[in-house]
Design a protein around this motif. Structure first.
Motif, short mmCIF file in Angstrom:
data_model
loop_
_atom_site.label_atom_id
_atom_site.label_comp_id
_atom_site.label_asym_id
_atom_site.label_seq_id
_atom_site.Cartn_x
_atom_site.Cartn_y
_atom_site.Cartn_z
N PRO A 1 1.02 -1.14 0.98
CA PRO A 1 1.37 -0.16 1.67
C PRO A 1 1.76 -0.52 3.12
O PRO A 1 0.78 -0.79 4.09
CB PRO A 1 0.77 1.11 1.57
N GLY A 2 3.00 -0.51 3.72
CA GLY A 2 3.12 -0.74 5.03
C GLY A 2 3.07 -2.31 5.53
O GLY A 2 3.29 -2.52 6.59
N GLY A 3 2.94 -3.28 4.41
CA GLY A 3 2.65 -4.53 4.82
C GLY A 3 3.87 -5.48 4.18
O GLY A 3 4.70 -5.05 3.92
N GLU A 4 3.53 -6.55 4.39
CA GLU A 4 4.47 -7.79 4.17
C GLU A 4 4.30 -7.96 2.63
O GLU A 4 3.37 -7.57 1.96
CB GLU A 4 4.06 -8.98 4.70
N VAL A 5 5.37 -8.75 2.13
CA VAL A 5 5.45 -9.11 0.56
C VAL A 5 4.01 -9.99 0.17
O VAL A 5 3.97 -10.85 1.05
CB VAL A 5 6.64 -9.75 0.12
N LEU A 6 3.32 -9.70 -0.53
CA LEU A 6 2.02 -10.27 -0.73
C LEU A 6 2.43 -11.65 -1.86
O LEU A 6 1.80 -12.64 -1.80
CB LEU A 6 1.26 -9.48 -1.77
N GLY A 7 3.57 -11.50 -2.55
CA GLY A 7 3.65 -12.70 -3.64
C GLY A 7 4.42 -12.10 -4.69
O GLY A 7 4.83 -10.84 -4.89
N TRP A 8 4.70 -12.76 -5.58
CA TRP A 8 5.42 -12.45 -7.00
C TRP A 8 4.34 -12.65 -8.15
O TRP A 8 3.46 -13.32 -8.12
CB TRP A 8 6.44 -13.61 -7.11
N THR B 1 -5.72 7.85 -2.04
CA THR B 1 -5.59 7.56 -1.02
C THR B 1 -4.36 7.16 -0.31
O THR B 1 -3.42 6.95 -1.34
CB THR B 1 -6.64 6.68 -0.24
N ASN B 2 -3.90 6.78 0.83
CA ASN B 2 -2.56 6.48 1.28
C ASN B 2 -2.82 4.69 0.83
O ASN B 2 -1.60 4.22 0.79
CB ASN B 2 -2.44 6.43 2.83
N LEU C 1 -16.99 7.15 -0.94
CA LEU C 1 -15.73 6.30 -0.90
C LEU C 1 -16.17 5.16 0.17
O LEU C 1 -16.51 5.66 1.15
CB LEU C 1 -14.69 7.09 -0.72
N ALA C 2 -15.78 4.16 -0.33
CA ALA C 2 -15.65 2.68 0.85
C ALA C 2 -14.01 2.96 1.33
O ALA C 2 -13.58 1.85 1.20
CB ALA C 2 -15.95 1.72 0.14
N LEU C 3 -13.98 3.58 2.22
CA LEU C 3 -12.59 3.81 2.85
C LEU C 3 -12.36 2.66 3.88
O LEU C 3 -13.39 2.49 4.59
CB LEU C 3 -12.31 5.12 3.40
N GLU C 4 -11.15 1.95 3.95
CA GLU C 4 -10.98 1.16 4.89
C GLU C 4 -10.35 1.90 6.16
O GLU C 4 -10.11 3.14 6.23
CB GLU C 4 -9.74 0.11 4.41
N PRO C 5 -10.52 1.40 7.35
CA PRO C 5 -9.96 1.73 8.61
C PRO C 5 -8.35 2.29 8.47
O PRO C 5 -7.96 1.37 7.80
CB PRO C 5 -10.35 0.76 9.49
N GLY C 6 -8.27 3.50 8.87
CA GLY C 6 -7.11 4.16 8.76
C GLY C 6 -6.56 4.67 7.38
O GLY C 6 -5.54 5.43 7.05
#
Length: 157
Positions: free
Chosen positions: A118-125, A37-38, A15-20
């Protein structure tokens, strides 16, 4: 009891997991493992699908069906799902900020979706037109954009 088995080390390593990023649950499919994953769903072919890109995920007797926002379709044949369906549902739902269907004059409608990582700002519509409507039709697109502006103003997003 199979519920408490660990993800095989070779699968985890591939798996190419991102940090965290951390594994929440997994299930064995006909072609390997499907891992939640999360931050994303890893399909048995190694494809990483971030939850904010999943339009719909459903479970039936054939297995896990995933429809992405770009209309990609995936089927994972899984006989023992463990906690995968519940986890995917919760993770996908957590990315949706707004999901509103708006009728367009005499033409059907459009679903207006605001998503966030997850846990971030709105990406767009994203504008998801009803079946049979051409999203490239300039008049239809203008009506949808006008509806979107009204929803954005009313919801403050």
């Amino acid at each position: 009891m199979t519920f408490f088995r660990r993800l095989p080390a070779d699968v985890r390593k591939a798996l190419a997991l991102e940090p965290g990023e951390r594994v929440l649950t997994f299930a064995r499919s006909d072609d390997g493992h499907v891992v939640a994953t999360n931050l994303a769903l890893f399909l048995s072919d190694g494809t990483r699908v971030p939850y904010e890109e999943i339009d719909k995920a459903s479970w039936d007797e054939a297995g896990l069906r995933v429809l992405t926002m770009d209309r990609g379709r995936h089927l994972e044949r899984i006989s023992e799902p463990r906690m995968l369906p519940e986890t995917v549902r919760e993770r996908v739902n957590s990315t949706i900020v707004v999901n509103k269907h708006v009728d367009l004059p005499g033409r059907g409608g459009v679903r207006l979706v605001a998503r966030r990582r997850p846990g971030g700002e709105v990406l767009g519509w994203t504008l998801v037109f009803d079946e049979g409507l051409d999203p490239e039709d300039p008049g239809l697109r203008a009506q949808a954009e006008q509806a979107l502006e009204g929803v954005r103003r009313s919801m403050g997003v």
